[in-house]
Design a protein around this motif. Structure first.
Motif, short mmCIF file in Angstrom:
data_model
loop_
_atom_site.label_atom_id
_atom_site.label_comp_id
_atom_site.label_asym_id
_atom_site.label_seq_id
_atom_site.Cartn_x
_atom_site.Cartn_y
_atom_site.Cartn_z
N LYS A 1 0.86 -1.18 0.00
CA LYS A 1 0.00 0.00 0.00
C LYS A 1 0.90 1.23 0.00
O LYS A 1 1.91 1.26 0.70
N VAL A 2 0.50 2.21 -0.78
CA VAL A 2 1.34 3.39 -0.99
C VAL A 2 0.80 4.60 -0.25
O VAL A 2 -0.40 4.85 -0.26
N ILE A 3 1.69 5.33 0.42
CA ILE A 3 1.35 6.67 0.92
C ILE A 3 2.13 7.63 0.03
O ILE A 3 3.34 7.79 0.16
N THR B 1 -0.09 14.75 -8.36
CA THR B 1 -0.96 13.58 -8.16
C THR B 1 -1.17 12.84 -9.47
O THR B 1 -1.03 11.61 -9.55
N LYS B 2 -1.47 13.59 -10.51
CA LYS B 2 -1.79 12.94 -11.81
C LYS B 2 -0.57 12.23 -12.39
O LYS B 2 -0.69 11.14 -12.95
N ILE C 1 -3.11 9.31 -0.37
CA ILE C 1 -2.33 10.48 -0.78
C ILE C 1 -2.18 11.40 0.43
O ILE C 1 -3.16 11.65 1.15
N ALA C 2 -0.95 11.83 0.68
CA ALA C 2 -0.69 12.75 1.79
C ALA C 2 -0.34 14.11 1.21
O ALA C 2 0.67 14.25 0.52
N VAL D 1 -7.20 10.91 1.83
CA VAL D 1 -6.25 12.00 1.62
C VAL D 1 -5.85 12.55 2.99
O VAL D 1 -6.68 13.12 3.71
N GLN D 2 -4.59 12.32 3.34
CA GLN D 2 -4.09 12.78 4.64
C GLN D 2 -3.55 14.20 4.53
O GLN D 2 -3.20 14.66 3.45
N TYR D 3 -3.42 14.83 5.69
CA TYR D 3 -2.65 16.07 5.78
C TYR D 3 -1.37 15.77 6.56
O TYR D 3 -1.40 14.98 7.53
#
Ligand code: PGA
Length: 255
Positions: free
Chosen positions: A125-127, A150-151, A167-168, A211-213
């Motif tokens: 799993k990717v962050i 991101t894209k 995604i962070a 989506v993390q911060y």
């Protein structure tokens, strides 16, 4: 956060901190305090601490991640570690494209993309980290920039694989500086990341992406940040190195 739609994930990014033996004592202390968390809990530790971390967390709700990998499966890349090596060790997550890797180790959006593909192909799993520098925020290009990052990073990732991507959003100016994006800035930019995912995969898929911060998130500001609709957790550096602080953030995310 929107619990009905997506998973909240609190991940610690230890960076180049803690030895293997310190890892064992830290995790033994952490595990009882987070065992009832309703969010997912991940610790991303240095390569040499991974084996100990996997062993100590076995059978618990704490997951283990690495902080980098090489995109090739094997070969003459002295000092590097492949996705398959991490999987074989029992590692579940990997941080890719952290701004420190981009800044100090010359990672580009293209190599980040290659790493994302290699990690997903191996079942990790990717962050995925994206974020703007201070001058880019001042230029008013933040949303376009994180959208492009991101894209490019997600080129060639299938919609099925997307469920293994977090995604962070990490503003570079907020990392390790004590400066935090306001909850409104975090919500807005996380929303821009989600919009980029929607452009690629549609709204339903985008609403399901975590989506993390990240950037000076701590026990004192976590509640406010995590209350925002588009903030589904945090990638925590400094505050993840102390058991009480990290536990407190996990509790904020479990409310
Ligand atoms: P920080 O780091 O919480 O120390 O700002 C966050 C990160 O770099 O992931």
């Amino acid at each position: 956060m929107n619990d009905a739609m997506r998973k909240t994930v609190i991940a610690g990014n230890w960076k180049m901190n803690k030895t293997p033996s310190e890892t064992v004592s830290f995790l033994r202390e952490l595990i009882p305090g987070v065992k009832d968390a309703s969010c997912d809990v991940v610790v991303c530790v240095p390569f040499v601490c991974l084996q100990n971390a996997v062993e100590v967390t076995k059978g618990t709700n704490v997951k283990v991640g690495a902080q980098n990998l090489h995109f090739e499966p094997k070969g003459a890349y002295t000092g590097e570690v492949s996705a398959e090596m991490l999987r074989d060790l029992g590692v579940e997550y990997v941080i890719i494209g952290h701004s420190e890797r981009r800044q100090y180790f010359a990672e580009t959006d293209e190599t980040v993309n290659q790493k994302v593909l290699a990690a997903l192909a191996a079942g990790l799993k990717v962050i995925l980290c994206v974020g703007e520098r201070k001058e880019q925020r001042l230029q008013g290009v933040t949303n376009e920039l994180v959208s492009l990052q991101t894209k490019i990073a997600l080129q060639g990732v299938s919609v099925e694989q997307l469920c293994n991507v977090i995604i962070a959003y990490e503003p570079v100016w907020a990392i390790g500086t004590g400066l935090t994006a306001t909850a409104e800035q975090a919500d807005e930019t996380n929303g821009a990341v989600r919009k980029a995912v929607a452009d690629l995969y549609g709204t339903d898929a985008a609403e399901r992406v975590t989506v993390q911060y990240g950037g000076s998130m701590n026990a004192g500001n976590a509640d406010e940040l995590l209350a925002k609709y588009n903030v589904d957790g945090g990638l925590i550096g400094g505050a993840s190195l102390k058991v009480p602080d990290f536990t407190s953030i996990v509790r904020s995310a479990s409310k």
